[in-house]
Design an enzyme around this catalytic site. Sequence first.
Site, PDB file in Angstrom:
ATOM      1  N   GLY A 100       0.834  -1.192   0.000  1.00 46.34           N
ATOM      2  CA  GLY A 100       0.000   0.000   0.000  1.00 46.34           C
ATOM      3  C   GLY A 100       0.868   1.240   0.000  1.00 46.34           C
ATOM      4  N   ASP A 114      -7.872   4.899  10.256  1.00 44.65           N
ATOM      5  CA  ASP A 114      -8.080   4.290   8.930  1.00 44.65           C
ATOM      6  C   ASP A 114      -8.851   2.984   9.075  1.00 44.65           C
ATOM      7  OD1 ASP A 114      -7.989   4.166   6.175  1.00 44.65           O
ATOM      8  OD2 ASP A 114      -5.989   3.255   6.099  1.00 44.65           O
ATOM      9  N   VAL A 150       3.919  -5.758   2.811  1.00 40.42           N
ATOM     10  CA  VAL A 150       3.847  -6.785   3.845  1.00 40.42           C
ATOM     11  C   VAL A 150       4.188  -8.138   3.224  1.00 40.42           C
ATOM     12  CG1 VAL A 150       2.398  -7.932   5.564  1.00 40.42           C
ATOM     13  CG2 VAL A 150       2.094  -5.491   5.112  1.00 40.42           C
TER      14      VAL A 150
END
Length: 310
Positions: free
Chosen positions: A37, A161, A42
Amino acid sequence: MLDIKVVELHKEDEVGGKNGKELFFSRYACGPLLGSGGFGSVFSGQRVSDGQQVAIKQVPSDRVQQWARLPGELRPVPMEIALLQQLSDVGGHGGVIRLLDWFEVEGLGFLLVLERPPQCQDLFDFITERGALPERFALRVFRQIVEALCFIHAHGVVHRDIKDENIVVDTRTLEVKVIDFGSGASLKETAYSEFEGTRVYSPPEWIESRSYTAVPLTVWSLGVLLFDMVCGDIPFERDQDIVKATPTFTRRVSNECRSLIGWCLSYQPEDRPSLEEILSHPWMQRGGEEEEEEEEEEEEAGRTLPSPSL
């Protein structure tokens, strides 16, 4: 990509972090990319000592939006590390992803080693595969999210978020965890004037005045998230729809659930509930009664979800 750069690093290279003299690559093995992102990537990983599966989040230093100081550390660290450490220091919570380790590696930036629940899937993919969730399942998931956020706020952190992509679900048990604190901040009662979250989950006050406070922001995002769960998609895509704050339900949803969503999506921040008020809302107190129509829908869709007692 991390897995390519790993090959280029030598095991003699030292890393910083709370285990400053430990060698990251002697403790963890990196696997394939799981996702990426705006703030980093990740990867799957494994702890060498016991084979424990972990997630390794790589955050390049030039992508860090906010920095913080940790006791005993000479250099500042990404705010995400400080917030996760803050929650870990008070014992953590089953509904919040746990930071296991972190390092600073030259050329890679910061590496966060996070727990990786088995059989997990983010809520976005969970909903994409299954469509709108029956209310009894949505309730089970939503309650856990709100309880986790109560813990997060109680210990001085705001996530900023909350969305389906930042919730992971154990597909066997429906236990959930809040992940990705890359947009998080220290909790305060005064207004925030910066926002790095997801715009379609942001409230009208941010769209109109570039200002918001922590709890109303969180609650608005929860309203969007609950709508997403029971209708299969988010209610607003455009700024003009966000500021109207009048979601159009695309599926049949109970009056109690509609009531809670509408309350969370109140235009005025002061009209929205607190997290505690959400937990005491009548829909949240239903106690897991299964409606026949939900069972029929589930059978028709061929779902294989478990049937936990609420």
